[in-house]
Design a protein around this motif. Structure first.
Motif, PDB file in Angstrom:
ATOM      1  N   SER A  62     -49.493  -1.448  -2.554  1.00  0.00           N
ATOM      2  CA  SER A  62     -49.883  -1.587  -3.952  1.00  0.00           C
ATOM      3  C   SER A  62     -49.667  -3.029  -4.415  1.00  0.00           C
ATOM      4  N   ALA A 108     -52.726  -5.061  -2.898  1.00  0.00           N
ATOM      5  CA  ALA A 108     -53.993  -4.796  -3.585  1.00  0.00           C
ATOM      6  C   ALA A 108     -53.918  -5.204  -5.052  1.00  0.00           C
ATOM      7  N   PHE A 151     -43.834   8.908  -5.293  1.00  0.00           N
ATOM      8  CA  PHE A 151     -44.441   7.612  -4.955  1.00  0.00           C
ATOM      9  C   PHE A 151     -45.862   7.790  -4.429  1.00  0.00           C
ATOM     10  N   TYR A 152     -46.058   8.872  -3.704  1.00  0.00           N
ATOM     11  CA  TYR A 152     -47.401   9.139  -3.174  1.00  0.00           C
ATOM     12  C   TYR A 152     -47.462  10.583  -2.706  1.00  0.00           C
ATOM     13  N   ILE A 194     -52.978   9.677  -0.978  1.00  0.00           N
ATOM     14  CA  ILE A 194     -53.187   8.735   0.121  1.00  0.00           C
ATOM     15  C   ILE A 194     -54.562   8.910   0.734  1.00  0.00           C
ATOM     16  N   ALA A 232     -57.084   7.461  -1.525  1.00  0.00           N
ATOM     17  CA  ALA A 232     -57.018   5.994  -1.523  1.00  0.00           C
ATOM     18  C   ALA A 232     -57.573   5.433  -0.218  1.00  0.00           C
ATOM     19  N   ALA A 233     -57.216   6.089   0.875  1.00  0.00           N
ATOM     20  CA  ALA A 233     -57.679   5.618   2.190  1.00  0.00           C
ATOM     21  C   ALA A 233     -59.205   5.664   2.242  1.00  0.00           C
ATOM     22  N   LEU A 286     -60.511   2.890   0.019  1.00  0.00           N
ATOM     23  CA  LEU A 286     -60.306   1.558   0.574  1.00  0.00           C
ATOM     24  C   LEU A 286     -61.180   1.329   1.796  1.00  0.00           C
ATOM     25  N   PHE A 324     -65.464  -5.421   0.326  1.00  0.00           N
ATOM     26  CA  PHE A 324     -64.686  -6.631   0.037  1.00  0.00           C
ATOM     27  C   PHE A 324     -65.576  -7.854  -0.189  1.00  0.00           C
ATOM     28  N   PHE A 378     -62.476  -5.087  -8.315  1.00  0.00           N
ATOM     29  CA  PHE A 378     -61.151  -5.480  -7.825  1.00  0.00           C
ATOM     30  C   PHE A 378     -60.037  -4.920  -8.723  1.00  0.00           C
ATOM     31  N   LEU A 384     -59.749  -1.535  -7.465  1.00  0.00           N
ATOM     32  CA  LEU A 384     -59.034  -1.555  -6.185  1.00  0.00           C
ATOM     33  C   LEU A 384     -57.533  -1.602  -6.427  1.00  0.00           C
ATOM     34  N   SER A 385     -57.134  -2.511  -7.303  1.00  0.00           N
ATOM     35  CA  SER A 385     -55.699  -2.656  -7.518  1.00  0.00           C
ATOM     36  C   SER A 385     -55.153  -1.433  -8.243  1.00  0.00           C
ATOM     37  N   ALA A 406     -54.870   1.372  -5.443  1.00  0.00           N
ATOM     38  CA  ALA A 406     -53.770   1.161  -4.501  1.00  0.00           C
ATOM     39  C   ALA A 406     -52.423   1.175  -5.235  1.00  0.00           C
ATOM     40  N   GLY A 407     -52.434   0.757  -6.502  1.00  0.00           N
ATOM     41  CA  GLY A 407     -51.191   0.711  -7.257  1.00  0.00           C
ATOM     42  C   GLY A 407     -50.946   1.972  -8.052  1.00  0.00           C
ATOM     43  N   LEU A 413     -50.830   5.184  -6.911  1.00  0.00           N
ATOM     44  CA  LEU A 413     -50.534   6.353  -6.085  1.00  0.00           C
ATOM     45  C   LEU A 413     -49.393   7.195  -6.647  1.00  0.00           C
TER      46      LEU A 413
END
Lengths: 667, 667
Positions: free
Chosen positions: A346, A349, B316-317, B322, B325-326, B329, B334, B342, B345-346, B349-350, B352
């Motif tokens: 995290s 990203a 946390f996840y 996951i 997110a996987a 991602l 990209f 973006f 994206l953040s 990933a942030g 979770l």
């Protein structure tokens, strides 16, 4: 007395004008040493009685003791207490107590100021590189030191008088009709207004110096339509130039080599609002001149003011950052079972923006030398605004243009004002606004203000009212809010009478505020001072962090707590309290030196008139164009004779300190 | 008078004990309506004079007006002003002004309280589901309403007296030697100390009810070694049980089906400190009994206190998060050039952790019914602590065990205390601590306190001193700080004299504080009150948010601003100001009702003694084991006769309100 100490081979920041001969003797006010890695550090023992003023745009108190600050211009909208950096770097400190002197640490690179953080009794200055200049300024008072700094760094930028009108902004009013609705919202409710801001969405694809034809058709006539209502439009200009074939600014900049580069000579690219952009190399005078000339297209459309943004410069992502992240994410083991790996994921990203690593990969052309951005990072926004300001000298030689910037450095105060960036709709940010204003004044930034009501998060009616009641006294009085937040215009919270009253009072005060502002500009003075600057022997005054002197006649004590009926106030001398309501005197009381509790409702504005001083009030109007200073109402401490010297000019011609601009008002 | 209104088919939260017959008539204190989606909403017009008290652990003021809150237990360490949720949900409000009544919105699901946020004059309560109970409580005063709430929700948990000693924590003291160094640091400097906390790293692989053999060898004898120094160790217990073959708790829980499930019946998994874990289904009494019994292993090692953490539950996840997110991602482009992508994206990933979606995928076994977690989210931490507390009744029938929790709901106050979670080393968080204490008391959480010095970010010496000077008056007085932050123990900032003075004063006050705490526990009262609760006709007192009544004899006015020489204080009646320094009376002054400025240095603690009241002080000691109440020093407003009824017991046996526990101290 100013002394200049040169260390290593510093890059000229442009902060100081004129030639000052370096001292040959050793720096004596600070102890100088090198750390284990050979980096210079400067130390000073602080006395218990010492207040450390300064740092301009910075978090926390008027007294900066007890925290560690880093001058590194940062695009970070969460101005919580622990933050070390905001958008501007103003490396000026005044130590006032047992000793009295100032320090200006002149370097475009980052500097850390540990002001009694590690050890309450010690100031430690750690520049990130050993090439720098330190100016020490000895003086008889903090104000004297401020004036001496101004003498060496130059007089402050002067805004047009209309910029003292109330201004409404939002990210974004997306169309001309959105703007019309704002103008009507104000006019319909008799709430004065002088300007509406155009945030990034007025542009075509976020391209600087373009206007969306679709959303703002016939822009010039729209500007004029608004102008006829007494309302100026103030468009934003961002630092990054969109990379797009055929876009003239991009094509020209590329052809002329006016963009910042990578070490290998290729143009540096970073993603900002338009996607990938190049950053004009504002440190190169030719690039500056070129970029500045581009403001012409908007001036020609009738625009009279601008705000320069994203010029730390802010970067959302870079090619390098993306490819590192892509590499990392490609090989990320999503079947792993380690929380630290997910924190790292995290972080990677979410950490694409404003990476120090990316800043270090930018190169400038300084007098033909390729210079790493890290060495001059804090000068970038300064020089963007200098580009605009120097261009206005040519493009608008007779009329002032409003210009202010998010990122800044001392020296930029000659070229423009600043707003204090993306704050939040927090009550604590009213207080931060209060505390920052005198610090900004110390560093020369006289035309300044915060986003009233708060930029991020949601505002409430009471927060906006209390914030406006302070904003009345700041040169820039602008309500601004972010995309996705609750509507924050003065007519957005139902009953508008209280808003009308507050903003009308602002207009009744503009001639006084403008007069005090102009005197501060013309005489290298401060318009907004901490109490300790005038009452330096009064320990209570020196420790007061939430009251300010606004010009020579008044003190303010804004209310910044929710649900409060008022607040405590300390009077360093006898004063008259005036409570304004509906822009008129609602009640008034003579108060003696000492402690009082001040009651003020949400629609009321308390002002303290100083003994022997006059506060002139004028007729309330809907915009500055209508200001009429012929019949002042004069408020004073008591009926004893006293006078006020009002500075007046046409508010738009280039200002000069002419005797005919002064008029004495007396009782 | 309490009235119960039942809507739909609510799940019993366990907050209210005993049977209360539901009202058949319609709810009359609130207007009830349904929104467009058929959801119930409850509305109330607020008068200008109304203060809205309550909400226990929540951001902002004692008066909750002007903000929108959501009861949804949240693991979020950034307690900035705009936040709507913290770790606990305490759906209790008191409207006090024109009217005077209380509301307890009893549901385990989330509830939104718009308390004059959208419209300053209106309270709107929006439960997230239509199955709930509302209790209205009419009473003659806010305190009366609090007592009535306590009557229906049960008396508060009673902590052992040693838990009033000073306690030192950090994430983490990694080894027994680390703990020894802390103990020595305090004892060597004569700073009293009663407990050292063991954060997550004492465990083997973050497995509940294990102790790392490597880092804490011969744990039982280590506990005893510390105990011989007068120091208790207080280990943390996290909600999640590590998924690891062979780990007994995991194996048993799995076998017995005691973990929360997914809709398909499989056990729900989420990553927390140990990696993937299962969450015990604390809402199932059998699972509760099973988990509670596990505390035995630590009690057997000599442990006498625990803190239950991560029980919102924090995640946390999750496997689901996951894989989403996987997937995202994997297909992320990209090479795209769109900042919004973006940001997304953040965000992905942030984002979770603690996803509402994941909470909604958890199922509990409630009386054989599979119930979605969203319906009972706010009850999870409550029932974890209930598990521990009910187990202690069996495992330690004669001796009190210290237990407090991060997450909570009203009703949990019968089973344990709370600390106010992961705050920051911010000056504003001293003030938040001050404002939260009376609100927590209203909701029954009497054993409580904040992380003194602040958990996240770095503390300075002055911040810690000022915070301790308030912490002296909170039942839980614990210094706690996060991994990666500056050392925050009282001996970590050089000169320790000031720290010794403050904490020694705490010990001199413990018999008084404990007495007032016990009386509040035994009589369903509040130990810490806002001024408005006692001086309800005094508008200044009602609006005072930063002074508190601590028990019957004293008022405190803590200093929470950096570099301040003191603060303003309002006295609702004549009082004696005592300034303590080095745990003794440094100076004292009779002050009249009204406004004063209070001077207090960093090493001084001001206390206001109320007219006609006594404050007993006792000998300073190094730990509560040494407390000796035989020779009180009696401080009073003046020399007129007055008395104080001291409650005393052995501090560890199960408490009872026996006449022999009271002793009258008189002058």
């Amino acid at each position: 007395m100013v002394k200049k100490y040169v260390f290593g081979d510093p890059i000229d920041t442009g902060a100081v004008i004129g030639d000052i001969s370096p001292c040959t003797e050793e720096l004596c006010l600070l102890t100088q040493e090198k750390d284990e890695e050979g980096r210079l550090r400067f130390l000073l023992s602080l006395d218990d009685s010492d207040i450390v003023y300064g740092l301009g745009e910075a978090p926390r108190g008027i007294n900066k003791r007890g925290h560690i600050y880093e001058s590194f211009n940062s695009d970070d909208p969460y101005h919580t207490e622990e933050k070390r950096s905001l958008y501007g770097s103003h490396n000026f400190l005044i130590i006032s107590g047992k000793s009295c002197f100032g320090l200006f640490v002149d370097t475009g690179a980052s500097v850390t100021f540990d002001i009694g953080y590690t050890d309450y009794d010690r100031l430690v200055i750690c520049p990130s590189e050993n090439d720098l200049v330190i100016y020490t300024i000895e003086g008889e008072s903090p104000l004297d030191i401020v004036k001496q700094l101004r003498k060496i760094t130059g007089s402050s930028y002067i805004a047009p008088r209309w910029a003292f009108g109330f201004q409404q902004s939002r990210w974004s009013y997306f169309t001309a009709d959105d703007v019309r609705r704002v103008a009507e919202g104000y006019r319909k409710n008799d709430i004065p207004l002088d300007a509406v801001y155009l945030d990034i969405d007025y542009m075509e694809g976020y391209k600087d110096f373009t206007v969306s034809e679709e959303r703002f058709p016939e822009f010039k006539s729209f500007v004029s339509e608004m102008r006829d209502m007494g309302i100026r439009l103030v468009p934003i200009i961002d630092a990054g130039v969109k990379i797009e074939d055929g876009y003239d600014i991009y094509e020209e900049g590329k052809e002329k080599g006016f963009f910042c580069r990578r070490k290998d000579g290729s143009f540096f690219a970073a993603g900002v609002w338009p996607g990938r952009t190049h950053f004009p190399d504002f440190l190169d005078p030719e690039a500056r001149e070129w970029f500045g000339s581009k403001y012409k297209v908007l001036l020609d459309a009738g625009i009279e003011g601008f705000w320069n943004d994203m010029n730390e410069p802010a970067m959302f992502y870079t090619d390098e950052g993306i490819s590192e992240a892509a590499e990392y994410l490609k090989s990320f083991d999503f079947s792993c079972n380690d929380p630290n790996k997910f924190f790292e994921l995290s972080g990677t990203a979410g950490g694409l923006n404003n990476r120090r690593k990316d800043y270090a990969a930018i190169y400038h052309n300084i007098k033909g030398r390729s210079v790493c951005h890290s060495r001059v990072h804090n000068l970038y926004g300064f020089n963007m605004t200098r580009a605009a300001s120097e261009a206005f000298e040519k493009l608008s030689p007779d009329r002032r243009v409003l210009i202010f910037s998010r990122s800044s450095y001392i020296g930029m105060h000659r070229f423009g004002g600043i707003w204090t960036g993306d704050n939040q709709s927090w009550w604590s940010h009213i207080l931060l606004n209060i505390k920052m204003m005198p610090s900004l004044n110390m560093c020369g930034f006289l035309y300044s203000g915060a986003d009233i009501g708060g930029f991020g998060t949601n505002c409430t009616r009471d927060l906006l009212l209390r914030w406006l009641a302070f904003g009345i006294f700041t040169p820039l009085m602008r309500d601004h809010s972010a995309f996705g937040t609750r509507a924050q215009e003065c007519y957005s919270f139902g009953d508008t009478a209280a808003f009308k009253g507050l903003i009308s009072l602002r207009y009744r005060l503009i001639p006084y505020l403008y007069s005090e502002y102009m005197k501060a500009c013309l005489h290298d003075d401060m318009m907004i001072k901490p109490l300790g600057f005038e009452f330096s022997d009064d320990e209570m005054a020196r420790r007061t962090e939430d009251q300010l002197l606004i010009g020579e006649s008044i003190m303010v004590a804004p209310i910044y707590e929710q649900n409060a009926a008022g607040r405590y106030v300390y009077l360093p001398e006898d004063m008259r309290l005036i409570i304004f309501k509906n822009a008129s005197v609602e009640r008034s009381e003579l108060l003696s030196k000492g402690i009082h509790y001040l009651h003020a409702a949400l629609d009321e504005v308390p002002v303290f008139i100083r003994k022997g001083k006059l506060l002139p009030l004028f007729r309330a109007v809907q915009c500055t164009d209508e200001l009429d200073t012929s019949e002042p109402e004069l408020l004073s401490y008591n009926s004893e004779p006293c006078s006020y010297l009002l500075y007046e000019d046409d508010g738009i011609s280039k200002a000069a300190d002419l005797p005919e601009n002064y008029r004495t008002l007396s009782i």
